[in-house]
Design a protein around this motif. Structure first.
Motif, PDB file in Angstrom:
ATOM      1  N   PRO A 105      -0.642   1.045   6.049  1.00 27.20           N
ATOM      2  CA  PRO A 105      -1.153   0.975   4.763  1.00 27.20           C
ATOM      3  C   PRO A 105      -2.676   0.720   4.477  1.00 27.20           C
ATOM      4  CG  PRO A 105       0.324  -0.772   5.300  1.00 27.20           C
ATOM      5  CD  PRO A 105       0.068   0.103   6.456  1.00 27.20           C
TER       6      PRO A 105
ATOM      7  N   ARG B 299       4.471  -1.299   3.482  1.00 26.60           N
ATOM      8  CA  ARG B 299       3.972  -0.792   2.377  1.00 26.60           C
ATOM      9  C   ARG B 299       5.542  -0.500   1.387  1.00 26.60           C
ATOM     10  NH1 ARG B 299       2.528   5.255   4.305  1.00 26.60           N
ATOM     11  NH2 ARG B 299       4.531   5.757   5.464  1.00 26.60           N
ATOM     12  N   THR B 300       5.294   0.056   0.063  1.00 25.20           N
ATOM     13  CA  THR B 300       6.318   0.135  -0.696  1.00 25.20           C
ATOM     14  C   THR B 300       5.995   1.676  -1.270  1.00 25.20           C
ATOM     15  OG1 THR B 300       6.623  -2.084  -1.251  1.00 25.20           O
ATOM     16  CG2 THR B 300       7.660  -0.654  -2.721  1.00 25.20           C
TER      17      THR B 300
ATOM     18  N   SER C 158      -0.650   7.789  -6.072  1.00 25.57           N
ATOM     19  CA  SER C 158      -1.186   8.055  -4.949  1.00 25.57           C
ATOM     20  C   SER C 158      -1.955   9.335  -4.910  1.00 25.57           C
ATOM     21  CB  SER C 158      -0.065   8.091  -3.777  1.00 25.57           C
ATOM     22  OG  SER C 158      -0.925   8.245  -2.388  1.00 25.57           O
TER      23      SER C 158
ATOM     24  N   ALA D 221      10.019  -6.697   0.213  1.00 29.88           N
ATOM     25  CA  ALA D 221       8.791  -6.621   0.850  1.00 29.88           C
ATOM     26  C   ALA D 221       8.517  -7.986   1.123  1.00 29.88           C
ATOM     27  CB  ALA D 221       7.593  -5.930   0.062  1.00 29.88           C
TER      28      ALA D 221
ATOM     29  N   VAL E 219       1.422  10.781   1.420  1.00 32.66           N
ATOM     30  CA  VAL E 219       1.807   9.645   2.345  1.00 32.66           C
ATOM     31  C   VAL E 219       2.527  10.261   3.317  1.00 32.66           C
ATOM     32  CG1 VAL E 219       3.401   7.713   2.137  1.00 32.66           C
ATOM     33  CG2 VAL E 219       2.373   8.283   0.282  1.00 32.66           C
TER      34      VAL E 219
ATOM     35  N   THR F 294       5.009   0.194  11.058  1.00 39.57           N
ATOM     36  CA  THR F 294       4.983  -0.148   9.842  1.00 39.57           C
ATOM     37  C   THR F 294       6.157  -0.112   9.334  1.00 39.57           C
ATOM     38  OG1 THR F 294       2.796   0.995   9.648  1.00 39.57           O
ATOM     39  CG2 THR F 294       3.859   0.591   7.637  1.00 39.57           C
TER      40      THR F 294
ATOM     41  N   ASP G 260      -5.755  -0.985   2.987  1.00 42.81           N
ATOM     42  CA  ASP G 260      -6.219  -2.289   2.385  1.00 42.81           C
ATOM     43  C   ASP G 260      -7.134  -2.263   1.341  1.00 42.81           C
ATOM     44  OD1 ASP G 260      -4.828  -3.712   4.360  1.00 42.81           O
ATOM     45  OD2 ASP G 260      -6.232  -4.143   5.837  1.00 42.81           O
TER      46      ASP G 260
ATOM     47  N   THR H   7       8.153   0.705   6.042  1.00 39.57           N
ATOM     48  CA  THR H   7       8.064   1.013   4.408  1.00 39.57           C
ATOM     49  C   THR H   7       9.418   0.832   3.752  1.00 39.57           C
ATOM     50  OG1 THR H   7       6.809   2.863   5.571  1.00 39.57           O
ATOM     51  CG2 THR H   7       7.717   3.306   3.498  1.00 39.57           C
TER      52      THR H   7
END
Length: 147
Positions: free
Chosen positions: A145, A124-125, A54, A113, A58, A90, A147, A92
């Motif tokens: 998250p 999201r993961t 990333s 997921a 986050v 969300t 896209d 996660t």
């Protein structure tokens, strides 16, 4: 004005000192923002197994509810069905693995997921290396998250 009145007020250079202080503050604020902007413009390095790490931090909010898969317990889809619906929430999936356990962590996180996909909740993961393997899901008002 009399000379006594001017000397009682002191010097008339106060506005110049304030302006210099403001300019210094603006310079320091601009300087402190440069490293963050510089890292965003660089391409992200490719990690092991061709996975891009990333490039931005986050945002993870405090959880409204936590799910941990346990033997004999409800599946994630069933658990999500019991949670209040909120389009801002969300889910996660967090997977932590010990060195060498990357494939198992990816498979477990992917499985959770997939269970959540039909629920309509953004998923999201986040997978990280750690001292102990762990798998859980957090339902929270995280940043959605990308896209």
């Amino acid at each position: 004005m009399s000379a006594a009145l001017l000397s009682a007020r002191g010097s008339s250079h106060g506005w110049q000192l304030i302006l210099a202080d403001l300019a210094l503050i603006l310079f320091l604020l601009t300087l402190s923002a440069l490293p963050a902007g510089d890292t965003e413009s660089r391409p992200a390095p490719v990690g092991r197994a061709g996975v891009l790490p990333s490039a931005r931090p986050v945002a993870v909010a405090a959880a409204q509810a936590l799910y941990r898969p346990v033997a004999g317990g409800p599946g994630l889809a069933e658990w999500l069905g019991t949670q209040p619906r909120d389009p801002r929430a969300t889910l996660t999936v967090f997977a932590r693995y010990r060195p060498g356990g990357e494939a198992v962590a990816w498979a477990a996180a992917r499985g959770l997921a997939e269970q959540a996909r039909g629920s309509g909740v953004a998923v999201r993961t986040i997978i990280t290396v750690g001292g102990e393997a762990d798998l859980y899901a957090s339902l929270a008002y995280d940043e959605p998250p990308a896209d």
